[in-house]
Design a protein around this motif. Structure first.
Motif, PDB file in Angstrom:
ATOM      1  N   PRO A 474     -44.114  43.076   5.002  1.00  0.00           N
ATOM      2  CA  PRO A 474     -43.283  41.974   4.657  1.00  0.00           C
ATOM      3  C   PRO A 474     -41.913  41.703   5.119  1.00  0.00           C
ATOM      4  N   GLU A 475     -41.390  42.941   5.199  1.00  0.00           N
ATOM      5  CA  GLU A 475     -39.924  42.970   5.700  1.00  0.00           C
ATOM      6  C   GLU A 475     -40.019  42.840   7.141  1.00  0.00           C
ATOM      7  N   ALA A 476     -40.934  43.609   7.788  1.00  0.00           N
ATOM      8  CA  ALA A 476     -40.836  43.286   9.372  1.00  0.00           C
ATOM      9  C   ALA A 476     -41.467  41.991   9.691  1.00  0.00           C
ATOM     10  N   VAL A 477     -42.201  41.433   9.002  1.00  0.00           N
ATOM     11  CA  VAL A 477     -42.755  40.155   9.294  1.00  0.00           C
ATOM     12  C   VAL A 477     -41.647  39.345   9.323  1.00  0.00           C
ATOM     13  N   MET A 478     -40.570  39.294   8.158  1.00  0.00           N
ATOM     14  CA  MET A 478     -39.693  38.347   8.088  1.00  0.00           C
ATOM     15  C   MET A 478     -38.600  38.644   9.119  1.00  0.00           C
ATOM     16  N   HIS A 479     -38.331  39.664   9.609  1.00  0.00           N
ATOM     17  CA  HIS A 479     -37.396  40.143  10.574  1.00  0.00           C
ATOM     18  C   HIS A 479     -37.944  39.345  11.909  1.00  0.00           C
ATOM     19  N   VAL A 480     -39.118  39.824  12.334  1.00  0.00           N
ATOM     20  CA  VAL A 480     -39.834  38.963  13.301  1.00  0.00           C
ATOM     21  C   VAL A 480     -39.312  37.440  13.283  1.00  0.00           C
ATOM     22  N   CYS A 481     -39.765  37.020  12.279  1.00  0.00           N
ATOM     23  CA  CYS A 481     -39.644  35.433  12.028  1.00  0.00           C
ATOM     24  C   CYS A 481     -38.304  35.051  12.226  1.00  0.00           C
ATOM     25  N   LYS A 482     -37.476  35.721  11.870  1.00  0.00           N
ATOM     26  CA  LYS A 482     -36.045  35.454  12.136  1.00  0.00           C
ATOM     27  C   LYS A 482     -35.684  35.243  13.455  1.00  0.00           C
ATOM     28  N   VAL A 483     -36.111  36.524  13.985  1.00  0.00           N
ATOM     29  CA  VAL A 483     -35.808  36.784  15.388  1.00  0.00           C
ATOM     30  C   VAL A 483     -36.436  35.584  16.097  1.00  0.00           C
ATOM     31  N   ALA A 484     -37.526  34.988  15.796  1.00  0.00           N
ATOM     32  CA  ALA A 484     -38.342  33.934  16.533  1.00  0.00           C
ATOM     33  C   ALA A 484     -37.862  32.616  16.464  1.00  0.00           C
ATOM     34  N   ALA A 485     -36.920  32.289  15.582  1.00  0.00           N
ATOM     35  CA  ALA A 485     -36.313  31.246  15.095  1.00  0.00           C
ATOM     36  C   ALA A 485     -35.163  31.210  15.816  1.00  0.00           C
ATOM     37  N   GLU A 486     -34.312  32.505  15.824  1.00  0.00           N
ATOM     38  CA  GLU A 486     -33.232  32.265  16.584  1.00  0.00           C
ATOM     39  C   GLU A 486     -33.441  32.208  18.115  1.00  0.00           C
ATOM     40  N   TRP A 487     -34.480  33.052  18.297  1.00  0.00           N
ATOM     41  CA  TRP A 487     -34.842  32.807  19.993  1.00  0.00           C
ATOM     42  C   TRP A 487     -34.993  31.357  20.385  1.00  0.00           C
ATOM     43  N   ARG A 488     -35.659  30.614  19.589  1.00  0.00           N
ATOM     44  CA  ARG A 488     -36.052  29.284  19.824  1.00  0.00           C
ATOM     45  C   ARG A 488     -34.716  28.398  19.934  1.00  0.00           C
ATOM     46  N   ALA A 489     -33.962  28.869  18.903  1.00  0.00           N
ATOM     47  CA  ALA A 489     -32.555  28.176  18.922  1.00  0.00           C
ATOM     48  C   ALA A 489     -31.539  28.285  19.935  1.00  0.00           C
ATOM     49  N   THR A 490     -31.897  29.662  20.643  1.00  0.00           N
ATOM     50  CA  THR A 490     -30.824  30.049  21.462  1.00  0.00           C
ATOM     51  C   THR A 490     -31.500  29.705  22.947  1.00  0.00           C
ATOM     52  N   PHE A 491     -32.717  30.070  23.252  1.00  0.00           N
ATOM     53  CA  PHE A 491     -33.185  29.793  24.422  1.00  0.00           C
ATOM     54  C   PHE A 491     -34.122  28.548  24.713  1.00  0.00           C
ATOM     55  N   HIS A 492     -34.367  27.960  23.738  1.00  0.00           N
ATOM     56  CA  HIS A 492     -35.299  26.687  23.634  1.00  0.00           C
ATOM     57  C   HIS A 492     -36.510  26.910  24.463  1.00  0.00           C
ATOM     58  N   LYS A 493     -37.204  28.216  24.289  1.00  0.00           N
ATOM     59  CA  LYS A 493     -38.661  28.226  25.130  1.00  0.00           C
ATOM     60  C   LYS A 493     -39.385  28.858  24.080  1.00  0.00           C
ATOM     61  N   ASP A 494     -40.517  28.893  24.361  1.00  0.00           N
ATOM     62  CA  ASP A 494     -41.773  29.413  23.507  1.00  0.00           C
ATOM     63  C   ASP A 494     -41.610  30.863  23.255  1.00  0.00           C
TER      64      ASP A 494
END
Ligand SMILES: Cc1ncc(C[n+]2csc(CCOP(=O)(O)OP(=O)(O)O)c2C)c(N)n1
Ligand SMILES: [Mg+2]
Length: 1108
Positions: A474-494
């Motif tokens: 679960p912790e690895a999953v949460m980290h990945v989700c956090k990065v994904a949300a930040e990625w989208r907010a930063t680069f606005h890419k899929d």
């Protein structure tokens, strides 16, 4: 050998490395060195050379200059000469700082060499090797990460059996492990430290890249983005969670797991497509939403398939549990809606996000069974929401698409949708894709369902990073989700999150998975669920106690029980609870049968016409193509004469709607110019790239926005997108144009699943317009027709039912139908029908056959008077010539639709039969204008009635109009209806028949209409009761084999060859009047063969039709 494997071998071959390093040192020619370094980089880093080598070669370039200067100071530019003479050769002027992967030779004095002295070959070799190792981890670590909780499947490439393969071939031994190595700028594993012992480097890389997260990103060709990702995963401590965070994860996981367990307990024999084995998806989605909300997102639109959908509605959207449980009771609907299954319904909810304390809107878009079909619809809806909110960068509205592993890689629409992601008029500024990867699709293993190592490889085409993660961590999953949300907010890419889990049960809860996956399921049976594993971990580390874990679970179970009790008191389900796109305020206060006028003031038409025919205001500088100047001049001449051709009529419709504040969006392949070069909405400066002018955007200062966009070459995704766009705001005219009408068949799922049946399934209306170029004009063997028969077949008006005649006949029909199918023959009628889409007090999709040759036909023009105030859409255009004036003497009435009208009138004129033959155009084919057809038939009392069409007999409108003509002529039809269902929009029935009967509590035998059609059919014939002529009995199903199979009904010309007009297929109505067919014979395709054959067939048609 697998391509990736080849690259891997090349990268790690010890000989290649050693030779390269040795040669590098020996080489006296710096030019050779630069070349060799570049070549090695290409070989070593292969296509994943994400960082442009230019960065690495900077040092070599300076070296090269330096060596050349040493040999001959005049051989280099004077600035270099001055520089080297100044004896300050530290870093080169005017060049970017040294970056990825290559250190200047002067930096290789590490590890024993005296500072300033030349590095020895081993130092260079070893540093290069360490850099290559780091890179290997970054590129290929995911191949050997522990992603599969079951440890069965792994994308690992042949021969790479352990993590050692990443570095074992290099010549490091135990003795090297404590040696310090300087870390390159392309890694963040050092944190604040610039160098680390080799052992520590390997440990850290191992943890980052080969543990429970596999990051696939090195194919991205942006150094900034690669570094951004490296930093998020490599920085020491990124995976440390606070006790509060861990408790939150545990609580969320408890709810996700508890929900499935509760459903399993209460509805053990019901399908629900449970999430067991991938329950972490719920906390994962919540984490994505939390982080995104924190970063400014206010609205999230989700699309997802069956798996875990109910759980998502319950625990992510917080849809009231009792509403979900009510769906299991099989209750009747209290409102419209055809009872689509519970794991397909949508929802829309506004709520407070408790973690961020911000308000958020969540929508899950209703979806059909067709996996992934909802993807583009979600994107269109998201884009529209962004548009209406002025959210140009996608900071406030975002989409999340959830996929199954098998569907994600199998369905082409995923690829088509991905390709919209970066297009200016289609982007939603980054979608987070979550794959609930249970490593199986129904009964099929991945090895039989895809040819790519991962199910997510499709995302690589748009350079989306892919985060694979073991769903049991679960912790690895949460980290990945956090990065994904930040990625989208930063680069606005899929980006993609691949949650690798398993499926604890069969495909649904009733399936037996051991039939097909015995070994996998033996493992699964022994595998502890994620919640238990995580709870054990948190208990062991002292974050929570066993008691706490139990009490959180018990609390949630109580919540479920209470909702369950509440659900039991419900007697009906309400579909309005399941709307994904409510149009609040749109229907309120409206007379549902009142259509606003579609004619506009003549001055408005003149104004629009003048603007549309004018070059840009800065015409002197804006160079327009000469041909277009002629087009504009011709338009201007039409405006002066107050007539409109097709393009002008369309512009009048768009312009007048824009004036009224209605946003217009036209999308499709090459729509800006128009496939047939007739539209020209976007004028291109002939000398300046990207300088364009679109007059429809400049009609009025306060007009609504107009958007016209050439789309990607996709029908499925783009039509789905526009459908989603149209769902969002009823006060917009959204049009999709097929390049040729028949291309719409590659979007068939969108047509069948959403457009035709969206309202009856999901109470969702849409005013989408499909423009389908249509016309048998010998242009291509089998793609002249838009296959209008298919759309007509799916129209829901009953061929046997003549609705009550009244002033509101037309609008009432529109209200009741699923969609409108029309084939207009004049620009004015085209203009009106487009405007009517908005003038209606409700929304219906419009399927419009549009012309090709009529675009320039001299007679296909309309005077402004037919578009100005007082004019309206004509469902039927009567004959206004001599025949119409002297109706009782007319011998024949030819009914037709679309462009063939012009051929028919021409032939009639040639044969001088204007007084004998009337030609009546049926412009709106569906809903069928029963009232007006009846009126026309009565007008021409003594005439023979004929339907003429240019399409083949089994195509076009004939099979649709024929029975309706008979109903119009008779007010009923003398033909039994054996399927007992009235026409319907989709293939679903309202509810399951057993449910229907038991829910209403009625005796299934007492009301014939409540019985399944099969029993009704046989009941009628068994009962022997009633007069077969009695319409009630007939409707109930008077099955008479003789009537259906009597050979006298079989035509003698059954196999009539193509090219000869077919025999009339008339059925005689009770009144004695009939409608005959004139046109091509049946055909297997729309092919009309050669142009010559096409003309022969057309002439045969015209001769047959225009004869008395
Ligand atoms: C377009 C389409 N084809 C086939 C099906 C039938 N079908 C339903 S679920 C399923 C397997 C889906 O597997 P996956 O995408 O991995 O999702 P999972 O059920 O494993 O969550 C199939 C083939 C479908 N629903 N849609
Ligand atoms: Mg699956």
């Amino acid at each position: 050998m697998h391509r990736a494997h080849t690259a891997f071998s090349l990268a790690l071959s010890p000989m290649a490395r050693k030779n390269f390093a040795t040669w590098l040192l020996k080489s006296s020619s710096s030019q050779q060195m630069a070349k060799a370094t570049a070549a090695a980089a290409v070989r070593t880093y292969n296509s994943a050379a994400a960082e442009p080598f230019a960065n690495g070669s900077t040092a070599s370039y300076v070296e090269e200059m330096y060596n050349a200067w040493l040999r001959d100071p005049t051989s280099v530019h004077t600035s270099w000469d001055a520089y080297f003479r100044s004896n300050s050769y530290v870093s080169p002027p005017n060049l970017a700082p040294v970056q990825a992967n290559t250190l200047p030779l002067t930096a290789f004095n590490f590890g024993g060499a005296v500072s300033g002295a030349a590095p020895d070959s081993k130092t260079i070799d070893d540093h290069l090797a360490v850099q290559a190792i780091i890179r290997s981890y970054q590129i290929r670590g995911h191949n050997i990460a522990h992603l599969d909780p079951l440890e069965i499947n792994s994308p690992e490439l042949p021969g790479n059996s352990s993590t050692k393969t990443i570095y074992a071939n290099f010549s490091f031994g135990e003795q090297d492990m404590e040696r310090q190595f300087k870390l390159p700028s392309t890694t963040f594993i050092g944190g604040d430290e610039a160098s680390l012992p080799l052992k520590e480097i390997l440990n850290r890389l191992e943890n980052v890249y080969c543990n429970k997260i596999g990051v696939e990103f090195m194919f991205i060709n942006s150094l900034e983005q690669c570094n951004w990702i490296r930093k998020r995963f490599e920085t020491p401590g990124v995976l440390n969670f606070s006790p509060e965070e861990k408790r939150l994860i545990l609580a969320r996981l408890t709810r996700a797991t508890g929900f499935e367990a509760f459903l399993a307990k209460k509805y053990s024999s019901e399908k629900r497509f449970g999430l067991e084995g991938c329950e972490i998806m719920i906390p994962a989605l919540k984490e994505i939403i939390d982080v995104s909300t924190e970063l400014g997102v206010e609205s999230v639109i989700m699309g997802m398939p069956h798996r875990g959908r109910l759980n998502t509605l319950a625990n992510v959207c917080r849809k009231p549990l009792n509403q979900i449980f009510t769906q299991f009771a099989g209750l009747e609907a209290a409102d419209d809606g055809s009872g689509d299954v519970k794991y397909h319904l949508g929802t829309y909810i506004e709520r407070l996000n408790r973690v961020t304390n911000k308000n958020i809107r969540l929508a899950v878009v209703a979806n059909p069974s067709h996996l992934e079909a909802v993807d583009p619809v979600v994107q269109g809806k998201t884009r529209a929401e962004q548009f209406y909110r002025g959210d140009q960068e996608g900071k406030k509205v975002m989409s999340i698409l959830i996929h199954g592993d098998a569907a994600f890689c199998g369905q082409g629409v995923v690829y088509e949708t991905m390709h919209l992601s970066d297009l200016p008029d289609y982007t939603t500024h980054g979608t987070i894709h979550v794959v609930a990867n249970n490593q199986i699709g129904f009964t099929t293993d991945p090895r039989f369902s895809r040819s790519s190592p991962y199910c997510t490889d499709v995302a690589r085409v748009v350079n989306a990073p892919i985060f694979h993660v073991n769903a049991d961590d679960p912790e690895a999953v949460m980290h990945v989700c956090k990065v994904a949300a930040e990625w989208r907010a930063t680069f606005h890419k899929d980006c993609v999150i691949d949650l690798v889990g398993y499926r604890r049960n069969g495909h649904n809860e009733i399936d037996e998975p051991m039939f097909t996956q015995p070994l996998m399921y033996q493992k699964i049976r022994k595998h502890k669920n994620c919640l238990d594993l995580y709870a054990d971990k948190l208990i062991a580390e002292g974050t929570v106690t066993g008691e706490e874990v139990k009490s959180v679970a018990a609390k949630y179970e109580n919540i479920c029980e209470e909702a369950f009790a509440l659900a039991k008191t419900e007697t009906h389900v309400k579909y309005k609870d399941w709307l994904d796109s409510p149009w609040s305020g749109f229907f309120e206060g409206k007379d549902p049968l009142k259509v606003a006028p579609t004619g506009v003031k003549e001055e408005t038409l003149i104004h629009i016409g003048n603007r549309f025919s004018s070059p840009p205001p800065n015409a002197a500088e804006f160079v327009i193509h000469k041909g277009l100047m002629r087009v504009l001049a011709a338009r201007k001449a039409m405006v002066d004469e107050k007539v409109a051709d097709w393009a002008l009529g369309e512009a009048m419709a768009f312009g007048s709607l824009l004036k009224e504040g209605i946003h217009v969006r036209l999308s499709g392949q090459d729509v800006e110019r128009g496939t047939f070069s007739h539209r020209h909405h976007v004028l291109h400066h002939q000398l300046v790239d990207k300088a364009t002018y679109n007059s429809l955007q400049h009609m009025y200062p306060d007009q609504a926005p107009y958007s016209v966009s050439n789309s990607s070459l996709s029908e499925y995704a783009v039509l789905g997108f526009e459908h989603g766009y149209s769902m969002t705001n009823p006060n917009a005219l959204v049009l999709w144009e097929a390049q040729f009408g028949d291309f719409s068949n590659t979007a068939q799922s969108i047509i069948d699943q959403f457009i035709s049946s969206g309202q009856s399934k999901w109470v969702r209306q849409s005013g989408l317009v499909m423009l389908l170029p249509h016309g048998m004009e010998g242009m291509g063997p089998e793609h002249s027709s838009c296959r209008v028969e298919r759309f007509l077949q799916m129209s829901s008006d009953d061929p046997d039912y003549f609705p009550p005649e009244s002033d509101e006949f037309g609008v009432r029909q529109l209200h009741d139908i699923n969609w409108i199918v029309a084939n207009c023959s004049t620009p004015a009628n085209y203009y009106h029908i487009l405007r009517r889409q908005i003038a209606l007090p409700f929304r219906k999709p419009l399927i419009l056959c549009t012309p090709k040759s009529l675009l320039r036909h001299p007679e296909a023009k309309s005077p402004f008077s037919e578009m100005s105030e007082g004019s309206e859409f004509q469902r039927i255009i009567p004959d206004n010539g001599p025949a119409g004036d002297n109706a009782s003497n007319v011998k024949k009435v030819v009914f037709c639709s679309g462009r063939v009208y012009y051929d028919l009138t021409k032939t009639r004129a040639e044969k001088k039969l204007e007084s004998d033959i009337a030609i009546v155009r049926v412009e709106q084919i569906s809903p069928f204008p029963f009232d007006l057809v009846k009126e026309q038939a009565n007008l021409y009392k003594n005439a023979e009635l004929v339907w003429a069409q240019e399409e083949h007999k089994n195509q076009g409108s004939w099979t649709y109009v024929q029975p309706r003509f008979l109903t119009a002529l008779n007010h009923s039809r003398d033909i039994s209806q054996s399927d007992g269902q009235t026409s319907s929009t989709n293939t679903t029935t309202t509810t399951d028949h057993t449910n229907q009967v038991s829910a209403t509590g009625s005796d299934p035998n007492s009301d014939p209409k409540s019985q399944p059609w099969l029993s009704r059919m046989f009941a009628a014939s068994n009962s022997n009761g009633g007069d077969p002529k009695d319409p009630a009995v007939t409707l109930g199903g008077d099955f008479n084999a003789a009537k259906h199979f009597d050979l006298k009904n079989v035509r003698h010309d059954f196999n009539r060859p193509a090219g000869i007009a077919a025999a009339p297929g008339a059925r005689i109505a009770k009144s004695g009047r009939k409608i005959s067919y004139v046109g091509r014979a049946c055909g297997a395709s729309t092919a009309t063969g050669s142009k010559a054959q096409h003309i022969r067939e057309l002439n045969a048609l015209l001769n047959d039709a225009i004869s008395t």
